[in-house]
Design an enzyme around this catalytic site. Structure first.
Site, mmCIF file in Angstrom:
data_model
loop_
_atom_site.group_PDB
_atom_site.id
_atom_site.type_symbol
_atom_site.label_atom_id
_atom_site.label_comp_id
_atom_site.label_asym_id
_atom_site.label_seq_id
_atom_site.Cartn_x
_atom_site.Cartn_y
_atom_site.Cartn_z
ATOM 1 N N GLY A 1 0.868 -1.185 0.000
ATOM 2 C CA GLY A 1 0.000 0.000 0.000
ATOM 3 C C GLY A 1 0.896 1.223 0.000
ATOM 4 O O GLY A 1 1.948 1.246 -0.649
ATOM 5 N N ARG A 2 0.494 2.233 0.768
ATOM 6 C CA ARG A 2 1.257 3.487 0.790
ATOM 7 C C ARG A 2 2.704 3.256 1.242
ATOM 8 O O ARG A 2 3.658 3.629 0.546
ATOM 9 C CB ARG A 2 0.554 4.484 1.720
ATOM 10 N N ILE A 3 2.883 2.615 2.405
ATOM 11 C CA ILE A 3 4.235 2.484 2.961
ATOM 12 C C ILE A 3 5.039 1.413 2.207
ATOM 13 O O ILE A 3 6.198 1.635 1.850
ATOM 14 C CB ILE A 3 4.183 2.192 4.478
ATOM 15 N N ARG B 1 -3.328 -7.776 -1.715
ATOM 16 C CA ARG B 1 -4.594 -8.383 -2.141
ATOM 17 C C ARG B 1 -4.911 -8.027 -3.585
ATOM 18 O O ARG B 1 -5.498 -8.804 -4.317
ATOM 19 C CB ARG B 1 -5.720 -7.940 -1.206
ATOM 20 N N THR B 2 -4.476 -6.842 -4.010
ATOM 21 C CA THR B 2 -4.777 -6.392 -5.380
ATOM 22 C C THR B 2 -3.477 -5.993 -6.083
ATOM 23 O O THR B 2 -2.529 -5.536 -5.435
ATOM 24 C CB THR B 2 -5.709 -5.164 -5.349
ATOM 25 N N THR C 1 8.039 -3.101 10.359
ATOM 26 C CA THR C 1 7.615 -1.774 10.836
ATOM 27 C C THR C 1 6.090 -1.667 10.742
ATOM 28 O O THR C 1 5.554 -0.561 10.724
ATOM 29 C CB THR C 1 8.257 -0.628 10.020
ATOM 30 N N ARG D 1 2.979 -4.102 12.312
ATOM 31 C CA ARG D 1 2.448 -4.313 13.652
ATOM 32 C C ARG D 1 3.087 -5.574 14.222
ATOM 33 O O ARG D 1 3.296 -6.562 13.513
ATOM 34 C CB ARG D 1 0.920 -4.483 13.629
ATOM 35 N N GLU E 1 3.623 -4.450 23.252
ATOM 36 C CA GLU E 1 4.377 -3.229 23.588
ATOM 37 C C GLU E 1 3.911 -2.634 24.914
ATOM 38 O O GLU E 1 2.713 -2.638 25.170
ATOM 39 C CB GLU E 1 4.183 -2.194 22.463
ATOM 40 N N HIS F 1 9.214 1.570 18.433
ATOM 41 C CA HIS F 1 8.029 2.019 17.681
ATOM 42 C C HIS F 1 8.141 3.509 17.315
ATOM 43 O O HIS F 1 7.329 4.334 17.762
ATOM 44 C CB HIS F 1 6.739 1.731 18.461
ATOM 45 N N ILE F 2 9.128 3.814 16.482
ATOM 46 C CA ILE F 2 9.366 5.216 16.092
ATOM 47 C C ILE F 2 9.188 5.424 14.584
ATOM 48 O O ILE F 2 9.717 6.382 14.021
ATOM 49 C CB ILE F 2 10.766 5.710 16.535
ATOM 50 N N GLY F 3 8.435 4.520 13.944
ATOM 51 C CA GLY F 3 8.260 4.606 12.484
ATOM 52 C C GLY F 3 7.883 5.996 11.997
ATOM 53 O O GLY F 3 8.448 6.517 11.040
HETATM 54 P P1 NAP Z 1 -2.148 0.597 3.383
HETATM 55 O O1 NAP Z 1 -1.869 1.672 2.397
HETATM 56 O O2 NAP Z 1 -3.559 0.280 3.748
HETATM 57 O O3 NAP Z 1 -1.400 -0.732 2.896
HETATM 58 C C1 NAP Z 1 -1.619 -1.982 3.450
HETATM 59 C C2 NAP Z 1 -1.210 -3.046 2.448
HETATM 60 O O4 NAP Z 1 -1.394 -4.323 3.032
HETATM 61 C C3 NAP Z 1 -2.056 -3.030 1.155
HETATM 62 O O5 NAP Z 1 -1.216 -3.230 0.039
HETATM 63 C C4 NAP Z 1 -2.979 -4.233 1.329
HETATM 64 O O6 NAP Z 1 -3.371 -4.830 0.118
HETATM 65 C C5 NAP Z 1 -2.052 -5.165 2.087
HETATM 66 N N1 NAP Z 1 -2.764 -6.235 2.764
HETATM 67 C C6 NAP Z 1 -3.786 -6.147 3.653
HETATM 68 N N2 NAP Z 1 -4.174 -7.377 4.033
HETATM 69 C C7 NAP Z 1 -3.380 -8.241 3.362
HETATM 70 C C8 NAP Z 1 -3.310 -9.651 3.313
HETATM 71 N N3 NAP Z 1 -4.112 -10.427 4.046
HETATM 72 N N4 NAP Z 1 -2.385 -10.209 2.479
HETATM 73 C C9 NAP Z 1 -1.556 -9.439 1.733
HETATM 74 N N5 NAP Z 1 -1.577 -8.103 1.759
HETATM 75 C C10 NAP Z 1 -2.479 -7.516 2.553
HETATM 76 O O7 NAP Z 1 -1.442 0.941 4.794
HETATM 77 P P2 NAP Z 1 -0.096 1.766 5.011
HETATM 78 O O8 NAP Z 1 -0.405 3.207 5.178
HETATM 79 O O9 NAP Z 1 0.908 1.356 3.999
HETATM 80 O O10 NAP Z 1 0.311 1.197 6.448
HETATM 81 C C11 NAP Z 1 0.603 -0.179 6.628
HETATM 82 C C12 NAP Z 1 0.698 -0.533 8.099
HETATM 83 O O11 NAP Z 1 1.900 0.004 8.631
HETATM 84 C C13 NAP Z 1 -0.402 0.086 8.983
HETATM 85 O O12 NAP Z 1 -1.554 -0.737 9.011
HETATM 86 C C14 NAP Z 1 0.255 0.176 10.338
HETATM 87 O O13 NAP Z 1 -0.081 -0.946 11.116
HETATM 88 C C15 NAP Z 1 1.743 0.156 10.036
HETATM 89 N N6 NAP Z 1 2.424 1.399 10.429
HETATM 90 C C16 NAP Z 1 3.400 1.362 11.376
HETATM 91 C C17 NAP Z 1 4.084 2.501 11.710
HETATM 92 C C18 NAP Z 1 5.173 2.500 12.740
HETATM 93 O O14 NAP Z 1 5.280 3.447 13.501
HETATM 94 N N7 NAP Z 1 6.006 1.484 12.781
HETATM 95 C C19 NAP Z 1 3.771 3.729 11.106
HETATM 96 C C20 NAP Z 1 2.770 3.744 10.133
HETATM 97 C C21 NAP Z 1 2.113 2.573 9.804
HETATM 98 P P3 NAP Z 1 -4.313 -4.038 -0.939
HETATM 99 O O15 NAP Z 1 -3.495 -2.855 -1.397
HETATM 100 O O16 NAP Z 1 -4.522 -4.989 -2.031
HETATM 101 O O17 NAP Z 1 -5.534 -3.630 -0.181
#
Ligand code: NAP
Length: 312
Positions: A148-150, A170-171, A228, A230, A259, A277-279
């Site tokens: 996704g975004r990250i 997923r997509t 980075t 969960r 945590e 947890h400083i992402g």
């Molecule tokens: P996002 O844009 O929603 O991306 C999530 C990705 O995971 C998407 O590509 C999604 O697929 C994929 N996904 C979801 N379920 C899946 C599965 N069962 N199998 C395979 N792929 C799957 O979220 P984001 O903004 O990138 O953030 C991702 C995660 O990073 C957050 O949920 C958060 O927990 C974590 N995070 C941590 C920190 C930190 O401080 N360490 C900071 C920010 C975020 P689709 O694209 O096909 O829907």
């Protein structure tokens, strides 16, 4: 008339007075449970569970404005049933978290934790041709679980390092593929082919424990795992075993299952690079996260649609 809202006390220093205009704020500290009362909005940190009990305590609640992009700390189904909006803080933390992921990739590949410990110990005896040899990145394969975004931002940064990129999501992501040459695969392919496996999927029933003793056993010997996303995506006992017996070359972790507790065998593992947890922890990003959370509250309380809802 000002509206009563609950806001995590830790956000006080990140908010400007105009963001709080029209709000009567009760600052809620981390050690306090959610009180019973007439509050119409709550802005929690990701460390606070907001579920059925909390919703029952807040019968007038209209929005849970989570100050994080992940929202596994919120019972979204319970909120939706009560017609309470749930919002998160996407996009603004993408670059900071992708940068931090790269800090972990490089720290693991080049054994920075061991190198720093050696220098600090005073036992470094000088340059040696076989000292602290790490993994050369060019030509290796970076696997992204979640694109996704990250995940995509991490992948885009991999191109100048000469890494081949594979991903599972997923997509399909045609633009990402076109820009970076990334190839989509299923999870088993990612496990088998990644030299570095980086997790970027949310915590959901499908992803919890996806890295476990069985899947770690299918990774390349000496591979690097970076998380980075969960903590509960990884079974920490199994990860400690894989690091101790050398199946895994290194692990770079920013997040943990329980945590702030960290598995003692992970804390002891020399090849684990552990961060607290400083992402998203940059000045700019944390201010933007707080600003979006409050902008969501202000929108909903004015009867408008939230800016970044997690469901519609
Ligand atoms: P996002 O844009 O929603 O991306 C999530 C990705 O995971 C998407 O590509 C999604 O697929 C994929 N996904 C979801 N379920 C899946 C599965 N069962 N199998 C395979 N792929 C799957 O979220 P984001 O903004 O990138 O953030 C991702 C995660 O990073 C957050 O949920 C958060 O927990 C974590 N995070 C941590 C920190 C930190 O401080 N360490 C900071 C920010 C975020 P689709 O694209 O096909 O829907």
């Amino acid at each position: 008339m000002s509206q009563p809202v609950l806001i995590a006390a830790e956000l006080k220093g990140l908010l400007e007075p105009d963001q709080l205009e029209g709000l009567e704020v009760t600052w809620l500290s981390a050690d306090e449970t959610v009180p019973k009362g007439e509050w119409v909005a709550i802005v929690p940190l990701l460390s606070r569970w907001v579920g059925g009990t909390e919703l029952k305590h807040l019968p007038k609640l209209r929005i849970i404005a989570n100050c994080a992009v992940g929202y596994d700390n919120v019972d979204v189904v319970a909120a939706e049933m009560r017609k309470v909006f749930v919002t998160n803080t996407p996009d603004v933390l993408t670059d900071a978290t992708a940068d931090l992921t790269w800090a972990l990739i490089l720290a693991c590949a080049r054994r920075l934790a061991e190198a720093i410990a050696l220098v600090r110990s005073g036992r470094w005896t000088g340059w040696h041709p076989e000292q602290l040899l790490g993994m050369e990145l060019r030509g290796r394969t970076l696997g992204l679980f979640g694109a996704g975004r990250i995940g995509q931002a991490v992948g885009r940064r991999a191109v100048p390092f000469g890494l081949r990129i594979i991903y599972a999501a997923r997509t399909p992501k045609p633009e990402f593929q076109r820009d970076t040459g990334a190839v989509r695969m299923e999870w088993p392919g990612l496990l088998a082919e990644s030299d570095i496996l980086s997790l970027h999927a949310p915590s959901t029933p499908e992803t919890k424990g996806i890295v476990n003793s069985e899947t770690l056993g299918r990774m390349k010997p000496g591979a690097i795992l970076v998380n980075t996303a969960r903590g509960d995506l990884v079974r920490e006992e199994a990860l400690a075993n894989a690091l101790e017996d050398g199946q895994l070359g290194a692990a770079g972790l920013d997040v943990y299952a329980d945590e702030p507790a960290i598995h003692p065998r992970l804390r002891a593992a020399p090849r684990a690079v552990l961060l607290p947890h400083i992402g998203s922890a940059t000045h700019d990003t944390r201010r933007k996260m707080a600003a979006i959370a409050l902008a969501n509250v202000q929108a909903v309380l004015k009867g408008k649609a939230p800016l970044t809802p997690v469901f519609r």
